[in-house]
Write an enzyme that holds these catalytic residues in place. Structure first.
Site, PDB file in Angstrom:
ATOM      1  CE1 TYR A  25      37.646  13.399  16.294  1.00  0.00           C
ATOM      2  CE2 TYR A  25      35.384  13.115  15.581  1.00  0.00           C
ATOM      3  CZ  TYR A  25      36.356  13.003  16.554  1.00  0.00           C
ATOM      4  OH  TYR A  25      36.036  12.501  17.792  1.00  0.00           O
ATOM      5  CG  HIS A  55      46.013  16.901   8.876  1.00  0.00           C
ATOM      6  ND1 HIS A  55      44.954  17.247   8.064  1.00  0.00           N
ATOM      7  CD2 HIS A  55      46.226  15.580   8.657  1.00  0.00           C
ATOM      8  CE1 HIS A  55      44.555  16.195   7.379  1.00  0.00           C
ATOM      9  NE2 HIS A  55      45.301  15.168   7.719  1.00  0.00           N
TER      10      HIS A  55
END
Length: 604
Positions: A377, A380
């Protein structure tokens, strides 16, 4: 191996799924076969890729408070008592689990973390954004939403500043400090100091592991009390009810690393949604007191967030027809939303009627979010560097801002000067970045935290996976029964990238970091991130629902109220946006998903 679904018919299903995925690929199969393959893979992952770090010796483990009758129908602030038989499971301060066998967790030494190759070198040569690569099928709310969810799911706590990782720099590196320093992840306070040498490293999640909206309500009773007004179950809104943040500097969220405008917008929106839910419940059940309204409102809001993530956000970012159907099946089952709304559950099977309201199941392993889940996860690149903030009514430019202008305390200044409606419109009409190589936000590679610490988040992301014992790319794929890359050309369909990766990793394909490999992959149709990351989602996206009794056996009118369950059924990200910002109706007209690009004012 787990005893979960080991009968001959299931072994056949799993074997066929493995074969089809390896030979053809789930994403290239017709929809029914693709769904069947994903089902078989999920069963396989439930059998082989859930591992309990609590088996590793521990001391000073967090103790739940004494039980109360109310815990049966209310979520606790710290996540304890979700499993009434194992009250510590998933509570704040407990360990992250793993999706790889504990004996496969790689060793963590300074050489493993800092070299082979240097994380800063990876950041500069493979991750730096030269030209913005946009993900045009979605809008920038996807990045804001993701961080909003992450603030609920997990945190490794405040980094250790007194003994940072020291990253050597090349002579031509423009980094203003010599050497670069990256704070270490907080040690596991429950680790047994007498554990044998070679015992795998563990870390704790300082948040609750459950999908309980702790980013809104807090993870302690003190935090929860501070957010509540004490009237009609509602939460505070400060600054003439424009912001869900207090002016008290000691409680200023903008001083917490990672705070930015997108996070503030989501926090504001769903704080208001909680209050709207409480108004609805008060009208339906006027005898309910503040406590009852708050507790039901919290349950309903958390479930609505989980629903939005499952059937809207995730299908938007992985919009392959097979995954969209699979994700909708997680919530409504193959019977579909219409059957669910008309008849409720028609089967005990999660495949037929979805997970909510079904049976609670940990698949033989106590529930916890995992280090691998946190690693995949780290997305960015979704974040833009440049933001054109525009008016919702006529699309005129109100301000051109860099990410630095909308991060930390600067975000609150923007919130105070531009209406929330206009800010949401701006996010909805701007594409985010694609999660790929050479697309990391430049401002996050030279990010100054509110505490003054300078940070290259790209280098930090690489270092974190190494530090936390997440395997490198090829080994990660092997442990998920995926084919590893034999040559650098196997990593990507971009020949130039393959050469760059080979150069940075000095020809050793086994050293390629997980993040680099995932960002290099050719993406399945409709995907904004890699198939390798998706394998963890196949397992963990449903596990977060399956293990939580408030999404399964306690997802009932008796616990949520009849009006509460109907609120969840009837609402979506679109309806939430329009309830609190009706001026966005034109921008959202005709859209099926609020995370898709919005209509631009003045354009047909």
């Amino acid at each position: 191996m787990s005893s979960y679904r080991t009968s001959l018919p299931w072994r056949i299903v799993i074997g066929i799924a493995d074969y089809l995925d390896a030979r053809i690929g789930w994403d290239k199969l017709p929809l029914p076969l693709g769904l069947g393959t994903l089902l078989g893979l999920r069963v396989r992952y439930r059998q082989e890729n859930l591992h309990d770090t609590n088996k590793i010796p521990a001391v000073n483990v967090p103790e739940p408070v004494p039980p109360k009758d109310s815990f049966k129908v209310n979520r606790t602030a710290d996540g304890s008592y979700n499993d009434l038989g194992q009250p510590r499971m998933g509570m704040a301060g407990t360990r992250f689990g793993r999706n790889i066998p504990l004996d496969k967790i790689p060793p963590v030494s300074p050489a493993d973390v800092l070299s082979e190759p240097n994380p800063r070198k990876v950041s500069r040569e493979l991750l730096t954004r030269d030209t913005f690569i946009s993900a045009d099928s979605v809008n920038s709310l996807v990045g804001a939403w993701l961080q909003f969810m992450v603030r609920d799911w997990f945190s490794h706590g405040t980094g250790v500043s007194d003994r940072p990782w020291t990253v050597p720099l090349m002579d031509d590196d423009p980094w203003p400090e010599r050497p670069m320093q990256i704070m270490r992840t907080m040690d596991d306070p429950t680790r047994d100091p007498h554990a044998p040498a070679g015992t795998p490293d563990t870390r704790v999640n300082v948040f609750s592991h459950w999908w309980d909206a702790s980013q809104i309500y807090g993870s302690t009773e003190d935090e929860q009390r501070a957010m509540r007004t004490g009237q009609l179950g509602k939460l505070h809104l400060w600054d003439d009810e424009r912001m869900p943040f207090p002016s008290d500097p000691a409680r200023d969220p903008s001083r917490v690393p990672g705070f930015w405008l997108g996070l503030a917008l989501m926090q504001s929106l769903f704080t208001r949604e909680h209050n709207a839910i409480c108004d609805h419940l008060h009208a339906a059940y006027p005898s309910w007191d503040d406590e009852e309204l708050f507790e039901r409102g919290r349950l309903i809001n958390a479930a609505l967030l989980a629903k939005i993530h499952t059937v809207e956000w995730t299908p938007a970012v992985i919009s392959h027809p097979t995954t969209v159907t699979a994700l909708h099946t997680n919530w409504w089952g193959l019977a579909g939303e219409r059957v669910h709304n008309l008849f409720g559950r028609i089967s005990k099977s999660e495949v037929i009627s979805g997970i909510p309201g079904g049976e609670t199941d940990h698949y033989g392993v106590p529930y916890a979010l995992t280090e691998e889940f946190a690693a995949v996860y780290r997305m960015h690149p979704l974040i833009r560097d440049d933001w054109e903030l525009r008016a919702a009514n006529d699309n005129t430019t109100l301000r051109n801002a860099s990410f630095r202008d909308i991060a930390g305390p600067e975000a609150l200044k923007v919130l105070g000067s531009i209406s929330t409606t206009d800010l949401l419109y701006s996010f909805g009409t701007l594409p985010p970045g694609l999660v790929t190589l050479h697309n990391f936000p430049k401002f996050l590679q030279e990010f100054e935290r509110p505490d003054g610490h300078l940070q290259d988040l790209a280098a930090t992301d690489i270092l974190r996976s190494r530090e936390l014992g997440v395997p490198r790319y090829n080994e990660f794929r092997r442990l998920l029964r995926m084919k590893p890359a034999e040559r650098f050309d196997d990593l990507t369909d971009n020949p130039q990238w393959a050469k760059q990766i080979m150069k940075v990793y000095e020809g050793d394909i086994e050293k390629v970091d997980l993040t680099v490999g995932m960002f290099a992959e050719k993406l399945p149709k409709g995907f904004a991130f890699s198939d390798t990351a998706f394998r963890i989602f196949i397992l963990m996206a449903s596990r977060r629902l399956n293990s939580d009794r408030f999404f399964t056996e306690y997802y009932t009118p008796e616990v949520y109220s009849k009006a509460g369950l109907k609120w969840i059924d009837d609402n979506s990200m679109m309806s939430v946006l329009l309830r609190h910002h009706p001026e966005l109706r034109t921008a959202l007209t005709g859209l099926k998903n609020a995370f898709a690009p919005w209509n631009v004012a003045g354009q047909d």
